[in-house]
Motif scaffolding. Sequence first.
Motif, short mmCIF file in Angstrom:
data_model
loop_
_atom_site.label_atom_id
_atom_site.label_comp_id
_atom_site.label_asym_id
_atom_site.label_seq_id
_atom_site.Cartn_x
_atom_site.Cartn_y
_atom_site.Cartn_z
N PRO A 68 -10.84 0.99 2.64
CA PRO A 68 -11.37 1.18 1.27
C PRO A 68 -12.02 2.53 1.01
O PRO A 68 -12.68 2.72 -0.01
CB PRO A 68 -12.41 0.06 1.17
CG PRO A 68 -12.98 -0.03 2.56
CD PRO A 68 -11.81 0.24 3.49
N ASN B 70 -4.84 -9.38 -5.74
CA ASN B 70 -4.75 -8.21 -4.86
C ASN B 70 -4.87 -8.59 -3.39
O ASN B 70 -4.18 -8.03 -2.54
CB ASN B 70 -5.83 -7.18 -5.22
CG ASN B 70 -5.47 -6.38 -6.46
OD1 ASN B 70 -4.30 -6.19 -6.78
ND2 ASN B 70 -6.48 -5.91 -7.19
N SER C 244 0.80 -1.23 0.00
CA SER C 244 0.00 0.00 0.00
C SER C 244 0.83 1.28 0.00
O SER C 244 0.28 2.38 -0.07
CB SER C 244 -0.93 0.01 1.22
OG SER C 244 -0.18 -0.07 2.42
N VAL D 234 -5.80 0.22 -4.02
CA VAL D 234 -6.64 -0.97 -3.99
C VAL D 234 -6.20 -1.90 -2.87
O VAL D 234 -7.03 -2.53 -2.20
CB VAL D 234 -6.60 -1.70 -5.35
CG1 VAL D 234 -7.36 -3.02 -5.30
CG2 VAL D 234 -7.17 -0.81 -6.46
N LEU D 235 -4.90 -2.01 -2.65
CA LEU D 235 -4.37 -2.92 -1.63
C LEU D 235 -4.47 -2.35 -0.22
O LEU D 235 -4.31 -3.10 0.75
CB LEU D 235 -2.89 -3.22 -1.94
CG LEU D 235 -2.59 -3.86 -3.30
CD1 LEU D 235 -1.11 -4.16 -3.43
CD2 LEU D 235 -3.40 -5.12 -3.50
N ARG E 192 -10.80 -5.79 -5.32
CA ARG E 192 -9.84 -5.97 -4.23
C ARG E 192 -9.40 -7.42 -4.07
O ARG E 192 -8.35 -7.70 -3.48
CB ARG E 192 -10.43 -5.43 -2.92
CG ARG E 192 -10.29 -3.92 -2.83
CD ARG E 192 -11.22 -3.30 -1.81
NE ARG E 192 -10.92 -3.60 -0.43
CZ ARG E 192 -9.98 -3.00 0.31
NH1 ARG E 192 -9.21 -2.08 -0.24
NH2 ARG E 192 -9.82 -3.31 1.58
N THR F 193 -15.34 -5.31 -4.09
CA THR F 193 -14.88 -6.58 -3.51
C THR F 193 -14.21 -7.43 -4.58
O THR F 193 -13.16 -8.05 -4.34
CB THR F 193 -16.06 -7.34 -2.89
OG1 THR F 193 -16.59 -6.58 -1.79
CG2 THR F 193 -15.64 -8.72 -2.40
N ALA G 267 -7.02 -8.00 -1.03
CA ALA G 267 -7.48 -7.02 -0.04
C ALA G 267 -8.85 -7.42 0.48
O ALA G 267 -9.60 -8.13 -0.19
CB ALA G 267 -7.52 -5.63 -0.66
#
Length: 427
Positions: free
Chosen positions: A354, A404, A233, A349-350, A399, A396, A406
Amino acid sequence: MNTTFKAFVLACGFALQMVSNFAEADDAALIQRGEYLAKVGDCVACHLTQNDKPFVGGLKMMTPMGAIYSTNITPDAETGIGRYSEADFARALREGVAKDGRNLYPAMPYPSYAKVSDGDVRALYAYFMKGVAPVRQPNRESDIKWPLNMRWPLVFWNMVFLHKGAYEDKEGKDVAWNRGAYLVQGLGHCGSCHTPRGIGFQEKALDESGEVYLTGAPVDNWFASNLTGDHNSGLGRWSEADIAQFLKTGANLHAAAFGSMTSVINHSTQAMSDTDIAAISHYLKSFPAAGGSGAAVYAYDPKATKVSLARPANDAGARVYTAFCMHCHGADGRGFAPLLAPLAGNPNVLEKQPLSLINVTLNGTDDLVIGGIPAPYPMPSFADVLDDQQIADVLTFVRGGWNNGAPPVSAREVEKLRQSTGKAAAQ
């Protein structure tokens, strides 16, 4: 009058004219430097109203206690700072105290500006007094209710959280590192947005000696990104050249600017010299990883996502993605950077928080304007196209896609931010 005396008078007049010319040249150079420093400090971003009048203030800023409004900093004598002496100006800038003794709210980043050198303060004062047109526009009172609007407690806030003194070069660090540190910590006030704040609304760290400095923080319904060396991130996968490109153009192979960072690019960093941009990049790349989610180091893997996109009927998020997102961001999630941002491996995104993804999907983002030319493909708003569940589903999917890894986004998170930004739900 004899010839000798006439010559003497002419010589004196010539000398006085030369002194006057040199003084005017010095004055002009100081004003020009002040103009540059005002851009480095991004003063216009907070003191620009929606009708695009620079430095007249009136911009609404949310705080935990309610809304406050930026002030008029043009040299108008009645409503601006026209009656400020240089000492008054320096005190307001570096200590958060107005000419009348009133304490400024720390939304004004004076804890950062405290590090600005005397020479730069002098140049800024010259610019705001002689290089900015005075505009008569009364300041607007805050929306904070009594007794929370009383400012005297800020005296004690400053005693605890304000560290006075201009930046001093660190021994053992090169010239570029120290210049970058001065700009990031001082005029650039990067920590004001990118460092978490404590219970007293204070930045939890003011330089790299603090563990949480520049690890990212929520700001006005956005999440200001992690600027440390975190691989996922943060800036761990960015080179100094990548950082420089982002600050100059608002986009690179990893990400694109959105939210308030768009204004920073438009009004501040693109106008900075290549030397200063390089110094900032050099300083930021010296940070170790901090503030990340602790997830495994990201590595691109499109296999599982390809299967999902091949059969979108089996995945609600994939259905939304193929209908609304894929033509810009690609089936491979890599977009067409830097024109269209990648989603695979994008630090935003990571990020475990959010907030920015939800906001930019709901509300889009303002145009990046580089060299007077708007970016051709700004992110549009989907607030009136997609409902909360659809936005949660697609985020969702994003991510989780392309490895990814996340966490998912809930419809409740989307609903909450939609309400905060005043966007009606899609019908």
